[in-house]
Enzyme design. Structure first.
Site, PDB file in Angstrom:
ATOM      1  N   TYR A  26      12.782   7.227  26.384  1.00 34.38           N
ATOM      2  CA  TYR A  26      11.887   6.136  25.998  1.00 34.38           C
ATOM      3  C   TYR A  26      10.426   6.552  26.126  1.00 34.38           C
ATOM      4  O   TYR A  26       9.583   6.156  25.310  1.00 34.38           O
ATOM      5  CB  TYR A  26      12.160   4.906  26.874  1.00 34.38           C
ATOM      6  CG  TYR A  26      11.368   3.688  26.446  1.00 34.38           C
ATOM      7  CD1 TYR A  26      11.866   2.816  25.479  1.00 34.38           C
ATOM      8  CD2 TYR A  26      10.113   3.420  26.989  1.00 34.38           C
ATOM      9  CE1 TYR A  26      11.150   1.714  25.064  1.00 34.38           C
ATOM     10  CE2 TYR A  26       9.382   2.309  26.585  1.00 34.38           C
ATOM     11  CZ  TYR A  26       9.908   1.460  25.630  1.00 34.38           C
ATOM     12  OH  TYR A  26       9.174   0.370  25.226  1.00 34.38           O
ATOM     13  N   PHE A  55      -5.067   0.005  -2.223  1.00 37.39           N
ATOM     14  CA  PHE A  55      -3.623   0.110  -2.183  1.00 37.39           C
ATOM     15  C   PHE A  55      -3.112  -1.177  -1.558  1.00 37.39           C
ATOM     16  O   PHE A  55      -3.757  -1.757  -0.679  1.00 37.39           O
ATOM     17  CB  PHE A  55      -3.134   1.336  -1.409  1.00 37.39           C
ATOM     18  CG  PHE A  55      -1.638   1.467  -1.462  1.00 37.39           C
ATOM     19  CD1 PHE A  55      -1.007   1.766  -2.662  1.00 37.39           C
ATOM     20  CD2 PHE A  55      -0.855   1.241  -0.350  1.00 37.39           C
ATOM     21  CE1 PHE A  55       0.380   1.839  -2.748  1.00 37.39           C
ATOM     22  CE2 PHE A  55       0.527   1.313  -0.420  1.00 37.39           C
ATOM     23  CZ  PHE A  55       1.144   1.612  -1.620  1.00 37.39           C
ATOM     24  N   THR A  56      -1.961  -1.623  -1.977  1.00 39.08           N
ATOM     25  CA  THR A  56      -1.482  -2.963  -1.663  1.00 39.08           C
ATOM     26  C   THR A  56      -1.457  -3.262  -0.166  1.00 39.08           C
ATOM     27  O   THR A  56      -2.085  -4.214   0.295  1.00 39.08           O
ATOM     28  CB  THR A  56      -0.074  -3.155  -2.260  1.00 39.08           C
ATOM     29  OG1 THR A  56       0.758  -2.063  -1.846  1.00 39.08           O
ATOM     30  CG2 THR A  56      -0.144  -3.188  -3.786  1.00 39.08           C
ATOM     31  N   ASP A  80      -6.720   7.973   4.053  1.00 41.42           N
ATOM     32  CA  ASP A  80      -5.310   7.696   3.815  1.00 41.42           C
ATOM     33  C   ASP A  80      -4.713   9.039   3.415  1.00 41.42           C
ATOM     34  O   ASP A  80      -4.833   9.473   2.271  1.00 41.42           O
ATOM     35  CB  ASP A  80      -5.134   6.662   2.704  1.00 41.42           C
ATOM     36  CG  ASP A  80      -3.663   6.396   2.386  1.00 41.42           C
ATOM     37  OD1 ASP A  80      -2.796   7.162   2.854  1.00 41.42           O
ATOM     38  OD2 ASP A  80      -3.373   5.436   1.660  1.00 41.42           O
ATOM     39  N   LYS A 111       6.102  10.407   2.717  1.00 40.33           N
ATOM     40  CA  LYS A 111       5.709  11.112   1.495  1.00 40.33           C
ATOM     41  C   LYS A 111       5.560  12.602   1.781  1.00 40.33           C
ATOM     42  O   LYS A 111       6.539  13.330   1.808  1.00 40.33           O
ATOM     43  CB  LYS A 111       4.401  10.526   0.933  1.00 40.33           C
ATOM     44  CG  LYS A 111       4.564   9.196   0.218  1.00 40.33           C
ATOM     45  CD  LYS A 111       4.600   8.027   1.157  1.00 40.33           C
ATOM     46  CE  LYS A 111       4.443   6.680   0.489  1.00 40.33           C
ATOM     47  NZ  LYS A 111       4.505   5.567   1.448  1.00 40.33           N
ATOM     48  N   ARG A 147       2.861  -1.446 -11.405  1.00 44.36           N
ATOM     49  CA  ARG A 147       1.586  -1.279 -10.722  1.00 44.36           C
ATOM     50  C   ARG A 147       0.496  -1.863 -11.626  1.00 44.36           C
ATOM     51  O   ARG A 147      -0.220  -1.157 -12.307  1.00 44.36           O
ATOM     52  CB  ARG A 147       1.308   0.197 -10.416  1.00 44.36           C
ATOM     53  CG  ARG A 147       2.021   0.723  -9.170  1.00 44.36           C
ATOM     54  CD  ARG A 147       1.580  -0.009  -7.961  1.00 44.36           C
ATOM     55  NE  ARG A 147       2.145   0.468  -6.699  1.00 44.36           N
ATOM     56  CZ  ARG A 147       2.544  -0.332  -5.734  1.00 44.36           C
ATOM     57  NH1 ARG A 147       2.522  -1.640  -5.911  1.00 44.36           N
ATOM     58  NH2 ARG A 147       2.992   0.141  -4.592  1.00 44.36           N
ATOM     59  N   PHE A 194       4.812  -8.401  -5.227  1.00 45.52           N
ATOM     60  CA  PHE A 194       5.558  -7.507  -6.107  1.00 45.52           C
ATOM     61  C   PHE A 194       6.891  -7.077  -5.499  1.00 45.52           C
ATOM     62  O   PHE A 194       7.818  -6.710  -6.217  1.00 45.52           O
ATOM     63  CB  PHE A 194       4.714  -6.268  -6.461  1.00 45.52           C
ATOM     64  CG  PHE A 194       4.356  -5.398  -5.293  1.00 45.52           C
ATOM     65  CD1 PHE A 194       5.123  -4.298  -4.948  1.00 45.52           C
ATOM     66  CD2 PHE A 194       3.216  -5.668  -4.534  1.00 45.52           C
ATOM     67  CE1 PHE A 194       4.788  -3.491  -3.875  1.00 45.52           C
ATOM     68  CE2 PHE A 194       2.863  -4.857  -3.459  1.00 45.52           C
ATOM     69  CZ  PHE A 194       3.654  -3.774  -3.117  1.00 45.52           C
TER      70      PHE A 194
END
Length: 469
Positions: free
Chosen positions: A83, A135-136, A226, A269, A393, A460
């Site tokens: 943990y 970006f969303t 980002d 990613k 998009r 979306f």
């Protein structure tokens, strides 16, 4: 007798192949047109609501859909699931420090967890956050924390036909104008995405990143990256920017990150894993606040919502992402799909970006008003044609203005064909291209959609539609 040509021969070059071989396979299920029509109707013409068993080639996203390597799967067996103080956390921390150069690391369950922590810790209600296109989830967390988002990307990013090599660049004049308008003390940081997803996976140049750093330094403003696809961005710098052709991906990445104060990362990613992310910073005071907040929102600061095995796989994935033959193949797949579509004059965002082909739904369906959701329509039609899942998009992703309640009308109305890493072959992309062409050939018959269910946040993902008569 018809003479067959390889794709390399067709484009007057030598062919390339993926720099890996297949060790494990997952069967794909084909469906009939009748089955697909029924499935997309049950999903409310929203590809996010389809069952994956009904999807043939899944290009919904590149987030968490990569194929992991044998080294990563082996690393999973080294997971220390303590943990507190997991060995794998320190391995991940060391790897991020080595390649991204940041001093402090806080792991999170995925990228939006890192976005939330940065927004909660750095933003005061009434602040303003400039960025190179929204970006969303990023904008949602910024606005939820009380900030106003400002798009300061260059104008070329909103032009699908522009061949500007770095359409992700920040417009320095727009940024300076915002500073002059609201004051530097009301701007906690500049949010700099690399590459820019909503612009079509478009990169930022090293020159621009350096110039943004110089401008913000003059005003005492932080820059947070980002970094979700920063390695892909590094590839484009090597390919397109003078002075970097002989540099390694690791060298370019390190310099690029040096022009920022920290980063949020979705490891799903670039890092080639199915789950996980992190927040990193050079700011001791901000790190202390985020390290406290992560316990509230994610988990202890040495696991942050990830299992030890996930952190080990991520550390290995970071190293693998910086392999040039892999990245050349990664970007090459997207470029290959773009070449196929371009020969048929199918409209998409150019130049080809880093993780997807973004079809220009406005040009696809010029007879549809934006409030008839052309990009959502195209995604639904593409699935019905072939079982290929893409995503919208455009106006649906942009959401509503929180003050007026009206639809935001972005200049770009795109349908994204997102290529997972190390998953599909060239033959799969041939099928994708042919399905896009079939939809393009039938474009005049598209009637558009209307919105019948709209969730409160990030609509979306869960919105439902029905065809217009």
């Amino acid at each position: 007798m018809t003479t067959l040509h390889t794709m390399g021969q067709q484009h007057s070059r030598r062919s390339w192949a993926e720099p890996y071989k297949i060790k494990v396979v997952e069967p794909l299920r084909t469906t009939t047109r009748e089955e697909r029509d029924r499935a997309i109707a049950e999903a409310g013409w929203n590809t996010f609501l389809l069952h994956s068993r009904d999807v043939y080639i899944d290009l919904l996203t590149d987030s968490g859909t990569s194929a992991m390597s044998d080294r990563q799967w082996a690393g999973m067996m080294l997971g220390d699931e303590a943990y507190a103080g997991s060995v794998n956390f320190y391995r991940l921390e060391e790897t991020v420090q080595k390649y991204y150069g940041y001093k402090h690391l806080v792991p999170t369950h995925q990228g939006r967890g890192a976005e939330n922590l940065l927004s909660q810790a750095a933003i005061t209600p009434g602040d303003h956050v400039p960025g190179n296109m929204y970006f969303t989830t990023t904008r949602f967390h910024q606005e939820k924390a009380g900030a106003t988002f400002h798009d300061v990307i260059i104008d070329e990013a909103h032009d699908t036909a522009s061949l500007h090599p770095f359409k992700g660049n920040i417009d320095l004049d727009k940024l300076q104008a915002l500073i002059d308008e609201v004051g530097a003390d009301k701007i906690p940081y500049v949010c700099m995405a690399a590459t820019v997803n909503m612009a079509g996976g478009q990169p930022i140049s090293m020159e621009n990143a350096r110039a943004v750093r110089e401008l913000t330094d003059r005003h005492g403003i932080k820059v947070y990256l980002d970094a979700t696809r920063a390695v892909e961005n590094a590839y484009f710098i090597i390919e397109r920017e003078a002075g970097y052709a002989d540099k390694s991906l690791a060298e370019v990445l390190a310099e690029f990150c040096s022009y920022s104060d920290g980063a949020t990362m979705s490891g799903k990613k670039d890092h080639l894993v199915n789950i996980g992310g992190w927040f990193a910073t050079n700011d001791d005071e901000l790190f202390e606040e985020v390290r406290n907040l992560v316990v509230v929102y994610e988990g202890l600061h040495t696991y942050g919502g990830m299992a030890g095995r996930d952190m080990e796989a991520m550390a290995i994935g970071i190293e693998e992402s910086l392999d040039m033959p892999y990245m050349r193949s990664r970007i090459g797949q997207i470029q290959y799909l773009g070449e196929l579509l371009e020969q048929w004059d199918i409209p998409f965002v150019k130049p080809v970006g880093g993780h997807a082909i973004f079809l220009d739904a406005r040009a696809f369906y010029p007879h549809l008003d934006q409030e008839q959701f052309p990009a959502q329509t195209l995604a639904a039609n593409l699935y019905a044609d072939s079982g290929i899942r893409s995503m919208e998009r455009g106006i649906v992703s942009a959401g509503r203005d929180p003050e007026t309640g009206e639809h935001r009308h972005p200049k770009l109305e795109l349908t994204r064909l997102t290529i997972p890493r190390r998953v599909y072959t060239q033959a799969h992309l041939d099928l994708v291209a042919e399905s896009v062409k079939a939809c393009f050939d039938a474009r005049d018959s598209a009637t558009g959609l209307r919105l019948v269910y709209e969730p409160k946040y990030l609509r979306f993902f869960q919105a439902r539609f029905e065809p217009l008569p």
